[in-house]
Design a protein around this motif. Sequence first.
Motif, PDB file in Angstrom:
ATOM      1  N   ASP A 182      29.206  -9.954   5.242  1.00 54.15           N
ATOM      2  CA  ASP A 182      28.343  -8.838   4.834  1.00 54.15           C
ATOM      3  C   ASP A 182      27.363  -8.427   5.924  1.00 54.15           C
ATOM      4  OD1 ASP A 182      29.600  -8.829   2.431  1.00 54.15           O
ATOM      5  OD2 ASP A 182      27.853  -9.395   1.221  1.00 54.15           O
ATOM      6  N   PHE A 183      27.054  -9.364   6.857  1.00 51.64           N
ATOM      7  CA  PHE A 183      26.042  -9.059   7.861  1.00 51.64           C
ATOM      8  C   PHE A 183      26.562  -9.205   9.290  1.00 51.64           C
ATOM      9  CE2 PHE A 183      23.657  -9.729   4.039  1.00 51.64           C
ATOM     10  CZ  PHE A 183      22.634  -8.798   4.138  1.00 51.64           C
ATOM     11  N   THR A 184      27.875  -9.266   9.438  1.00 49.95           N
ATOM     12  CA  THR A 184      28.436  -9.290  10.796  1.00 49.95           C
ATOM     13  C   THR A 184      28.920  -7.914  11.233  1.00 49.95           C
ATOM     14  OG1 THR A 184      30.546 -10.024   9.841  1.00 49.95           O
ATOM     15  CG2 THR A 184      29.089 -11.727  10.748  1.00 49.95           C
ATOM     16  N   MET A 267      10.574  -1.148  -0.215  1.00 46.57           N
ATOM     17  CA  MET A 267      11.708  -2.052  -0.385  1.00 46.57           C
ATOM     18  C   MET A 267      12.994  -1.416   0.138  1.00 46.57           C
ATOM     19  SD  MET A 267      12.966  -4.034  -3.825  1.00 46.57           S
ATOM     20  CE  MET A 267      13.221  -2.520  -4.760  1.00 46.57           C
ATOM     21  N   LEU A 268      13.720  -2.166   0.947  1.00 41.74           N
ATOM     22  CA  LEU A 268      14.999  -1.706   1.478  1.00 41.74           C
ATOM     23  C   LEU A 268      16.122  -2.463   0.782  1.00 41.74           C
ATOM     24  CD1 LEU A 268      14.209  -1.678   5.318  1.00 41.74           C
ATOM     25  CD2 LEU A 268      14.023   0.214   3.689  1.00 41.74           C
ATOM     26  N   THR A 269      17.137  -1.751   0.353  1.00 41.49           N
ATOM     27  CA  THR A 269      18.261  -2.378  -0.339  1.00 41.49           C
ATOM     28  C   THR A 269      19.575  -1.976   0.314  1.00 41.49           C
ATOM     29  OG1 THR A 269      18.430  -0.529  -1.912  1.00 41.49           O
ATOM     30  CG2 THR A 269      17.003  -2.372  -2.539  1.00 41.49           C
ATOM     31  N   ASP A 270      20.563  -2.829   0.127  1.00 41.89           N
ATOM     32  CA  ASP A 270      21.946  -2.552   0.537  1.00 41.89           C
ATOM     33  C   ASP A 270      22.045  -1.997   1.955  1.00 41.89           C
ATOM     34  OD1 ASP A 270      22.815  -3.479  -1.896  1.00 41.89           O
ATOM     35  OD2 ASP A 270      22.874  -1.515  -2.830  1.00 41.89           O
ATOM     36  N   ALA A 271      22.589  -0.781   2.082  1.00 38.56           N
ATOM     37  CA  ALA A 271      22.845  -0.186   3.398  1.00 38.56           C
ATOM     38  C   ALA A 271      21.555   0.025   4.177  1.00 38.56           C
ATOM     39  CB  ALA A 271      23.586   1.140   3.234  1.00 38.56           C
ATOM     40  N   HIS A 272      20.455   0.349   3.500  1.00 35.98           N
ATOM     41  CA  HIS A 272      19.191   0.595   4.194  1.00 35.98           C
ATOM     42  C   HIS A 272      18.685  -0.682   4.872  1.00 35.98           C
ATOM     43  CE1 HIS A 272      19.186   4.489   2.327  1.00 35.98           C
ATOM     44  NE2 HIS A 272      19.192   3.955   1.121  1.00 35.98           N
ATOM     45  N   LYS A 273      18.857  -1.801   4.191  1.00 31.99           N
ATOM     46  CA  LYS A 273      18.470  -3.092   4.783  1.00 31.99           C
ATOM     47  C   LYS A 273      19.292  -3.365   6.044  1.00 31.99           C
ATOM     48  CE  LYS A 273      18.264  -6.692   2.049  1.00 31.99           C
ATOM     49  NZ  LYS A 273      18.712  -7.845   1.218  1.00 31.99           N
ATOM     50  N   LYS A 274      20.584  -3.112   5.966  1.00 29.56           N
ATOM     51  CA  LYS A 274      21.454  -3.384   7.108  1.00 29.56           C
ATOM     52  C   LYS A 274      21.163  -2.426   8.260  1.00 29.56           C
ATOM     53  CE  LYS A 274      25.021  -5.299   4.113  1.00 29.56           C
ATOM     54  NZ  LYS A 274      26.362  -5.141   3.538  1.00 29.56           N
ATOM     55  N   LEU A 297      17.977 -15.767   6.758  1.00 31.03           N
ATOM     56  CA  LEU A 297      19.403 -15.990   7.005  1.00 31.03           C
ATOM     57  C   LEU A 297      20.132 -14.682   7.271  1.00 31.03           C
ATOM     58  CD1 LEU A 297      20.764 -18.732   4.569  1.00 31.03           C
ATOM     59  CD2 LEU A 297      20.137 -18.937   6.975  1.00 31.03           C
ATOM     60  N   GLU A 298      19.761 -13.623   6.547  1.00 27.84           N
ATOM     61  CA  GLU A 298      20.387 -12.323   6.776  1.00 27.84           C
ATOM     62  C   GLU A 298      20.124 -11.836   8.195  1.00 27.84           C
ATOM     63  OE1 GLU A 298      20.236 -10.632   2.162  1.00 27.84           O
ATOM     64  OE2 GLU A 298      18.664 -10.092   3.585  1.00 27.84           O
TER      65      GLU A 298
END
Length: 381
Positions: A182-184, A267-274, A297-298
């Motif tokens: 999910d985070f690579t 707050m950032l969620t999903d695609a915005h966080k990435k 960890l993310e």
Amino acid sequence: MRILNICAYTWAIGGPARIIYDHTTEVLRLGHQVDILSPMTPGEKMYPAPEGARLIPCARTTPISNIYREFSIEMYRYLVKHIHEYDVIHMHGIWHFGSLAPFLIPNKAVLVITIHGLLDQWAVAHSKWKKDLVTFLYQKRLLGKADLIQINNTDEEADVIRYLGYRPKNMVIIPNGMKVPDFTNLPPKGIFRRKMGIAEDEQLVLFMARLNVKKGLDLLLPAFEKIHRQVPRARLVLAGPDDGYQAQAEEFIHKHQLTSRIQLAGMLTDAHKKEALADADLFVQPSYSEGFSISVLEAMTSRVPTVVSDRVGFGDYIRQYDAAFLAPLNPDGVAEGILKILQDKAFAAEVANRAFSMVTENFDIRVVAGRLLEEYKKIKK
């Protein structure tokens, strides 16, 4: 097996919801059934449930829940009616009604409690009178009655032993896991910077957590105030929902004339966080207390170099891998870490690579979920 997780499963709660999501995804893949019972306040944004899982929201009962966390008559009624349907009841956290209710109703399920860092000395001292009362009434006895206590690390093991006065036989160390893929593969660089008005030549320092004093904001803000003149193109973004510290943060920013250097992103969620992680030069979280910081960890899985305290929940792993700049809990130490990462590109890259190795070798959700399932099976009644 049919498993019931009990947790305030909302975006605002942060890490525990993500932990449940990732673990549930893997458990479903292995053929088990999972429900998530979530006490919540109307208007709160629910965390998404994995496909195949059932999310059961239940209203908190006010005003009692304002004092006694997650108190919900609706949740209790659900358990009375359905608790016999489950093989495992997994309670996340302590000090709240969700970790008490299953013990009040006769059942044959395996009762599991994950501490999530809530016996850390800093956490215990916060709202101490409430926790002393809950301890006196039932908390120690329930930990002794649980079939399994999941802790994440040796620091948390010491916290439980200090609290109970002995090491319970039903305690096992299993870290939380990450869905590494999910985070690579992050979004293209530049999207988050454009949204926030941050130029390509500015160095983006990202804090991404609830705006709560326990996250070390009282250290981070003065640390950034110390270093921003030495790194004039540095920009600090505070990304997270208000959890009691936003007013103090805004007051500090205005008092020190840092409105052009520090931004609140919410707050950032999903695609915005990435998108934010894709653009960050540095991730910082000098927490006083964490069970097991998923946000750190993310960032590490996204290969963003990090400045953290050793209280993020896996400090022993970080030391073993030299996977972050471990800052002491003071503004000077945090400032030193930020400067080191921003000014030494080779060091930053090495730290990021070692952190990625640490995550993939120890915290892959496929391995972690399998270990927890095996523990469930060992004590299945």
